[in-house]
Structures are given as C-alpha cells and as structure tokens.
Design an enzyme around this catalytic site. Structure first.
Site, short mmCIF file in Angstrom:
data_model
loop_
_atom_site.label_atom_id
_atom_site.label_comp_id
_atom_site.label_asym_id
_atom_site.label_seq_id
_atom_site.Cartn_x
_atom_site.Cartn_y
_atom_site.Cartn_z
NE ARG A 164 -14.28 30.56 38.11
CZ ARG A 164 -14.86 29.61 37.38
NH1 ARG A 164 -15.49 29.92 36.30
NH2 ARG A 164 -14.79 28.35 37.72
CB SER A 238 -14.28 35.89 31.62
OG SER A 238 -14.28 34.75 30.82
CD GLU A 334 -13.67 35.29 35.78
OE1 GLU A 334 -14.75 34.93 35.28
OE2 GLU A 334 -12.57 34.79 35.46
C1 LIG Z 1 -6.55 34.58 28.27
C2 LIG Z 1 -7.04 34.30 29.67
C3 LIG Z 1 -7.89 33.23 29.89
C4 LIG Z 1 -8.36 32.95 31.19
N1 LIG Z 1 -9.18 31.87 31.36
C5 LIG Z 1 -9.64 31.57 32.60
C6 LIG Z 1 -10.50 30.44 32.81
O1 LIG Z 1 -10.81 29.70 31.88
N2 LIG Z 1 -10.93 30.19 34.07
C7 LIG Z 1 -10.58 30.98 35.13
O2 LIG Z 1 -11.03 30.69 36.25
N3 LIG Z 1 -9.78 32.06 34.95
C8 LIG Z 1 -9.30 32.37 33.74
N4 LIG Z 1 -8.50 33.46 33.54
C9 LIG Z 1 -8.19 34.33 34.69
C10 LIG Z 1 -6.84 34.01 35.38
O3 LIG Z 1 -6.04 33.24 34.56
C11 LIG Z 1 -7.05 33.27 36.70
O4 LIG Z 1 -7.86 34.00 37.56
C12 LIG Z 1 -5.71 32.99 37.40
O5 LIG Z 1 -5.90 32.16 38.53
C13 LIG Z 1 -4.99 34.27 37.84
O6 LIG Z 1 -3.69 33.90 38.21
P1 LIG Z 1 -2.54 34.97 38.36
O7 LIG Z 1 -1.38 34.26 38.98
O8 LIG Z 1 -2.28 35.65 37.09
O9 LIG Z 1 -3.18 35.95 39.43
P2 LIG Z 1 -3.14 37.54 39.48
O10 LIG Z 1 -3.89 38.09 38.32
O11 LIG Z 1 -1.75 38.01 39.68
O12 LIG Z 1 -3.96 37.78 40.81
C14 LIG Z 1 -5.35 37.50 40.86
C15 LIG Z 1 -5.81 37.66 42.31
O13 LIG Z 1 -5.20 36.68 43.13
C16 LIG Z 1 -4.46 37.30 44.19
N5 LIG Z 1 -3.27 36.46 44.39
C17 LIG Z 1 -2.36 36.10 43.45
N6 LIG Z 1 -1.44 35.28 43.99
C18 LIG Z 1 -1.78 35.12 45.30
C19 LIG Z 1 -1.20 34.41 46.40
N7 LIG Z 1 -0.10 33.67 46.27
N8 LIG Z 1 -1.82 34.51 47.60
C20 LIG Z 1 -2.94 35.24 47.78
N9 LIG Z 1 -3.51 35.96 46.79
C21 LIG Z 1 -2.93 35.89 45.55
C22 LIG Z 1 -4.16 38.70 43.72
O14 LIG Z 1 -3.95 39.57 44.82
C23 LIG Z 1 -5.43 39.01 42.93
O15 LIG Z 1 -6.44 39.43 43.80
C24 LIG Z 1 -7.98 33.78 32.27
C25 LIG Z 1 -7.13 34.86 32.04
C26 LIG Z 1 -6.64 35.12 30.76
C27 LIG Z 1 -5.69 36.26 30.54
#
Ligand SMILES: Cc1cc2nc3c(=O)[nH]c(=O)nc-3n(C[C@H](O)[C@H](O)[C@H](O)COP(=O)(O)OP(=O)(O)OC[C@H]3O[C@@H](n4cnc5c(N)ncnc54)[C@H](O)[C@@H]3O)c2cc1C
Length: 338
Positions: A164, A238, A334
């Site tokens: 992670r 999480s 996380e």
């Molecule tokens: C119901 C649910 C279930 C989930 N299950 C999992 C799981 O099983 N496994 C897991 O690993 N995660 C899980 N997650 C967490 C999440 O889905 C992941 O971390 C996902 O990759 C976040 O993507 P996002 O586009 O929403 O990022 P955001 O939440 O918008 O951003 C997350 C981070 O990434 C950075 N970021 C975003 N885009 C970029 C970019 N283009 N360049 C540089 N930095 C960037 C942001 O600045 C921030 O620090 C879950 C979340 C939810 C709500």
C-alpha cells in the site's frame, strides 16, 4: 481545460464530505497539464492531485488548485504471443481498465475488480486485493513534476512499490502528476485463487478451473457483500493499513489471542488484520453520532449523515488510540488525510 472557482468537492470524494476548492482545474491531456503548471497565475498556488476521491479525507476547504486529470484513453501499445502491453490514461476509471482486460482475456488484474478510483491513482498506494497488486503487472508510467513542469517516465523499480505504498506516497508525495500507466498483461493467464474468501467462493460454486472472467465475477460478488457502496454510504474503503509485525511480536500476540487473523507477508514478516484488532476493541459497527464503522467490516469508517471530515478524523483517532492501548500497535492510515 475546465476551471471551476470556489467549487464544492462533495461529489468528488467518496466520503461525501462537503468542502470547497479555491480552484478545481480539470485537464484533458498532458499538454494541458503542463500549460496549467507553467501558468504564472497559478504558479505560487498550493496544489493537490485528485483522482476519484476514493482514498481521501478532506478535513477543511482547500485553499489552492485541485488538479483533476480527465484523459480517458486505453490502448494496446505492444503485443506478442504471450503478453500485451496496455497503456491507460490517468483519468480512466480503474474498473473500466479491468473490464477491458477481462473481456479480452488479458490476465493479471482480474483480482483487482471493482476497486474504486482512477488508473492515475492506482500506483500511489500500489492498489491490491484478493492476492494481487498493481506492481505484479506494472511496467512503467508517465507524468509531470508539479514544480518544474518537466515530464518523466518511471520504470517499475523507480516507483519503489511496497505494501500500500510507493515513491509517490513518500518522497514524491504531491510532487508528481501521473498522466498514464502501462501494464504488461498475460495472454496465457494463470489465475490466482490463493486468497481464502476467493477459493471458498469458487469451491462453493464448484468452479474448479476458473477463467479470468470467473475470477472477476467472483471478486465482484464477494466485494459487494463485504463493502458498503460509497454511492449509498460515504466511505473510503479500509481506513487503516494492516499492520506488519516481526515473527517475535506476532508470536507474543498469538499466545494471548489465539484467534488473531493474520496473513503471511514477505521476508518472514506477518501482516495482521487491522479489522480484527478494531473489532476486538469493540468498534465494529459502532457509531458516534453519524460517523461509524461498518457493521460488516470494522476497517471501513462510514459517513451516515452530513458529517465533516474533522468528525471522521476524530472518530478514527479514537479507534487508533484504543488499538494502541489494548495491543500496543500503532495503526497507520491508508486514507490520505488533507
Ligand atoms: C469501497 C472502497 C473499497 C476500496 N477497496 C480497495 C482495495 O481493495 N484495495 C486498494 O488498494 N484500495 C481500495 N480502496 C481505496 C481506493 O479505491 C484506491 O486507493 C484508489 O486507487 C484511489 O483512487 P482515486 O482515483 O479515487 O484516488 P484519490 O482518492 O482521488 O487520490 C488518492 C491519492 O492519489 C493521489 N493521486 C490521484 N490521482 C493521481 C495522479 N494522477 N497522479 C498523482 N497522484 C494522484 C492523490 O493526490 C491522493 O494522494 C477502496 C476504496 C473504497 C471507497
């Protein structure tokens, strides 16, 4: 490029927290991103990169520029008889990329079905689930440094992936915007069914030789029963990482708590379930006002009403304190707290 001033981020974060950004800049290409980053009007502004907002807790308004990449192209850039190199823009919805690969029987990310968010955010915490993680198929990524607006291609080893985490969550935190990601997928896929919930599901369905599609369907069904849908109940999955212990500390804990839930980890270390620790402290399904943990999954903190990010954070810190007091283990977030 779309520039929205003093814009609400309520629909841009899965906790559904109401905060405003001084400026929300939606860019459609790397060129537009470079134009924005080099614009004298915004050079001195604080910046934050936003994907789908599924791993973020906003605790206050953001007094700066929120950058959102909306480029959404997926293409095959190289192919041979064994594998295929797929390039996806940062703005592609992660699960759309999974569907694209599963439909074509390209193996390697099917266990990551239904993880919310975008492709651009996937490397940040090296997303993982059900026995697979992004690093398993990752080849390289492209992006732009915020301060210098210079582009760079990072190879897998340069990304410093770990559980992670990656260089983008550490040294390059909020310094580098990922614009596209390349994954090497297998055309002769080997499925990974080691994860218990997944193997149990498959044996219950009497699927002995699962295809890529079977795995994707199984993971989707398991996830739907276990995790609250952010479209219905605000959450970010999480909230804490699973702590990793050395063998000695694990043995001591196991002597006291025989039912502790653990997973083997690399280099002789043992990952233990943060959800189990929280549940043992009596916090599974517990609510304080309109903030609470999910009754099905103690690790997921939910917004059951119009709570603020600060209220969610306060609730999370109470959990963290109780786990530290009972087990002497410091949980690590996380979710990215802003
Ligand atoms: C119901 C649910 C279930 C989930 N299950 C999992 C799981 O099983 N496994 C897991 O690993 N995660 C899980 N997650 C967490 C999440 O889905 C992941 O971390 C996902 O990759 C976040 O993507 P996002 O586009 O929403 O990022 P955001 O939440 O918008 O951003 C997350 C981070 O990434 C950075 N970021 C975003 N885009 C970029 C970019 N283009 N360049 C540089 N930095 C960037 C942001 O600045 C921030 O620090 C879950 C979340 C939810 C709500």
């Amino acid at each position: 490029m779309r520039l929205l001033e003093n814009h609400s981020l309520k629909n841009f974060n899965t906790f559904g927290v109401e905060v405003k950004a001084k400026l929300l800049a939606e860019v459609l290409s790397e060129d537009e991103l470079i134009k924005l980053l080099s614009d004298e009007n915004y050079k001195r502004e604080k910046k934050f990169i936003l994907g789908g907002g599924s791993n973020i807790l906003f605790t206050s308004d953001f007094d700066g520029v929120i950058i959102k990449i909306s480029a959404k192209n997926i293409q095959i850039v190289e192919e041979n008889s064994d594998s295929v190199l797929v390039k996806a823009d940062a703005g592609v919805i992660w699960d759309d990329l999974v569907k694209y690969c599963v439909e074509r029987n390209f193996g390697g990310i099917e266990n990551l079905t239904l993880i919310p968010g975008t492709v651009g955010a996937a490397p940040i915490q090296n997303i993982g689930a059900y026995g697979q993680e992004l690093a398993d198929t990752f080849e390289s990524l492209n992006g732009v440094y915020i301060k210098s607006d210079k582009t760079k291609c990072f190879t897998k080893s340069e990304c410093k992936f770990s559980y992670r985490s990656s260089i983008y969550k550490e040294e390059l935190k909020n310094e580098f915007v990922i614009t596209s990601v390349r994954l090497r997928l297998s055309k002769v896929p080997k499925t990974n069914t080691n994860y218990k919930a997944l193997s149990d599901y498959l044996s219950k369905k009497e699927i002995t030789n699962p295809s890529i599609k079977d795995i994707s369907i199984a993971v989707a069904e398991i996830r739907r029963t276990k995790l609250p849908d952010p479209a219905k109940v605000g959450n970010a999955g999480s909230f804490f990482k699973n702590p990793v212990l050395n063998e000695n500390s694990f043995r001591n804990l196991k002597a006291e708590y025989q039912d502790i839930v653990s997973f083997s980890s690399d280099s002789g270390q043992i990952k233990i379930s943060a959800g189990w620790l929280i549940e043992k402290c009596g916090w599974k399904g517990k609510r304080v006002g309109n903030v609470g943990t999910s009754p099905d999954h103690a690790l997921v903190i939910c917004n059951y009403g119009n709570v603020t990010g600060a209220e969610i954070l306060e609730f999370a810190m109470r959990i963290k304190e109780e786990v530290a007091n009972k087990f002497g283990i410091k949980l690590e977030e996380e979710v990215n707290i802003l």
